[in-house]
Scaffold this active site. Structure first.
Site, short mmCIF file in Angstrom:
data_model
loop_
_atom_site.label_atom_id
_atom_site.label_comp_id
_atom_site.label_asym_id
_atom_site.label_seq_id
_atom_site.Cartn_x
_atom_site.Cartn_y
_atom_site.Cartn_z
N GLY A 39 10.79 -25.93 -3.92
CA GLY A 39 10.86 -25.20 -5.18
C GLY A 39 9.73 -24.21 -5.24
O GLY A 39 8.76 -24.29 -4.47
N GLN A 44 3.58 -18.29 -8.57
CA GLN A 44 3.15 -18.48 -7.17
C GLN A 44 3.35 -17.23 -6.34
O GLN A 44 2.79 -17.12 -5.24
CB GLN A 44 3.92 -19.65 -6.53
CG GLN A 44 3.56 -21.00 -7.12
CD GLN A 44 4.28 -22.11 -6.39
OE1 GLN A 44 5.41 -22.45 -6.74
NE2 GLN A 44 3.64 -22.65 -5.37
N CYS A 92 1.86 -28.45 -2.18
CA CYS A 92 2.18 -27.23 -2.90
C CYS A 92 1.94 -26.04 -1.97
O CYS A 92 0.91 -26.00 -1.28
CB CYS A 92 1.29 -27.13 -4.13
SG CYS A 92 1.52 -25.62 -5.07
N LEU A 93 2.87 -25.10 -1.96
CA LEU A 93 2.71 -23.93 -1.09
C LEU A 93 1.47 -23.12 -1.48
O LEU A 93 0.93 -22.38 -0.67
CB LEU A 93 3.95 -23.04 -1.15
CG LEU A 93 5.24 -23.67 -0.61
CD1 LEU A 93 6.41 -22.72 -0.78
CD2 LEU A 93 5.09 -24.08 0.84
N HIS A 134 6.71 -30.52 -11.07
CA HIS A 134 5.65 -29.82 -10.34
C HIS A 134 5.76 -28.30 -10.57
O HIS A 134 4.77 -27.64 -10.88
CB HIS A 134 5.78 -30.15 -8.84
CG HIS A 134 4.83 -29.41 -7.96
ND1 HIS A 134 3.83 -30.02 -7.25
CD2 HIS A 134 4.73 -28.08 -7.66
CE1 HIS A 134 3.15 -29.11 -6.57
NE2 HIS A 134 3.68 -27.93 -6.80
N GLU A 135 6.99 -27.78 -10.45
CA GLU A 135 7.17 -26.32 -10.62
C GLU A 135 6.90 -25.91 -12.07
O GLU A 135 6.32 -24.86 -12.33
CB GLU A 135 8.59 -25.90 -10.22
CG GLU A 135 8.97 -26.15 -8.77
CD GLU A 135 7.92 -25.71 -7.78
OE1 GLU A 135 7.19 -24.73 -8.06
OE2 GLU A 135 7.80 -26.34 -6.73
N HIS A 138 3.39 -25.23 -12.90
CA HIS A 138 2.91 -23.89 -12.53
C HIS A 138 3.06 -22.92 -13.70
O HIS A 138 2.28 -21.99 -13.86
CB HIS A 138 3.68 -23.35 -11.32
CG HIS A 138 3.23 -23.92 -10.00
ND1 HIS A 138 1.94 -23.79 -9.55
CD2 HIS A 138 3.90 -24.59 -9.04
CE1 HIS A 138 1.83 -24.37 -8.35
NE2 HIS A 138 3.02 -24.88 -8.03
NI NI Z 1 3.38 -25.89 -6.24
#
Ligand code: NI
Length: 168
Positions: A39, A44, A92-93, A134-135, A138
Site C-alpha cells: 500500500g 509518501q 514502510c517504504l 498503516h497507510e 500516513h
Molecule cells: Ni508506510
C-alpha cells in the site's frame, strides 16, 4: 522519512474526476508496484492529500499473502469493530530497512470515497486491516515508528504510576 509531507496531516480531496487526481492515483500504483509495496499513501510521494492506494496480485514482500484487489481510498475514516488488538510485523517504504511489531485493531470498518467521489464502505481484518491502518496513519502525519514510541511511553507511564500513584 524526515520529509515534511510525512509529518503533517494530509488535506482532504475536494475535486474529483480531475486529471490531477487520476495522475496521483496512477503515480501511487506505479510507485507501489516498483517498490513491491502492499500500500502507499499520497504523502509518501510528496503529495499532502488524503489518498491511499493498496492491492496486489502477488507481493514478494508478503509471499504468503492472498491477492488483494487494487483499491483507492479518498478521505478515508476508520472505525474499529471490536476491542481485539493484534501485534503484527510492519515495515514502510518511507522507513527503509526497519521493521517492528506494531499493535493495531484487528477488525475495522473503513468509510471512504472512491476516485470519482462516490462513498463506499469496506470491512476487513488481518493483513489488509493492518495495511489500511498503516497507510491511514500516513494521512495523519504518523509513521509506524511513532506508534512504537507512544506504546513505550504508555508502558513507562504505567510503570511510574505503579511505583508512585498520582495524587489528587
Ligand atoms: Ni508506510
Amino acid at each position: 522519512m524526515g520529509h515534511p509531507c510525512l509529518q503533517q496531516p494530509a488535506a482532504p480531496v475536494t475535486a474529483f474526476d480531475t486529471p490531477e487526481l487520476q495522475t496521483l492515483v496512477a503515480d501511487l500504483f506505479d510507485t507501489m508496484a516498483a517498490e513491491n509495496g502492499a500500500g502507499l499513501a499520497a504523502p509518501q510521494i510528496g503529495v499532502s492529500l488524503a489518498v491511499v492506494a493498496f492491492g496486489f496480485d502477488v507481493n514478494p514482500r508478503y509471499p504468503d499473502a492472498e491477492p488483494v484487489p487494487r483499491t483507492v481510498l479518498v478521505n478515508p475514516g476508520i472505525t474499529p469493530l471490536s476491542d481485539e488488538m493484534e501485534e503484527g510485523w510492519e515495515g514502510c517504504l518511507s522507513v527503509p530497512g526497519i521493521f517492528a511489531d506494531v499493535t493495531r485493531s484487528n477488525d475495522i470498518c473503513v468509510r471512504a470515497l472512491d476516485r470519482t467521489g462516490q462513498p463506499f464502505e469496506l470491512t476487513t481484518d488481518g493483513l489488509l486491516s493492518v495495511c489500511v491502518q498503516h497507510e491511514m496513519d500516513h494521512l495523519d502525519g504518523l509513521l509506524f515508528l511513532d506508534r512504537l514510541v507512544s506504546r513505550r511511553n504508555d508502558l513507562f507511564r504505567r510503570k511510574v504510576y505503579q511505583s508512585e500513584p498520582p495524587k489528587g
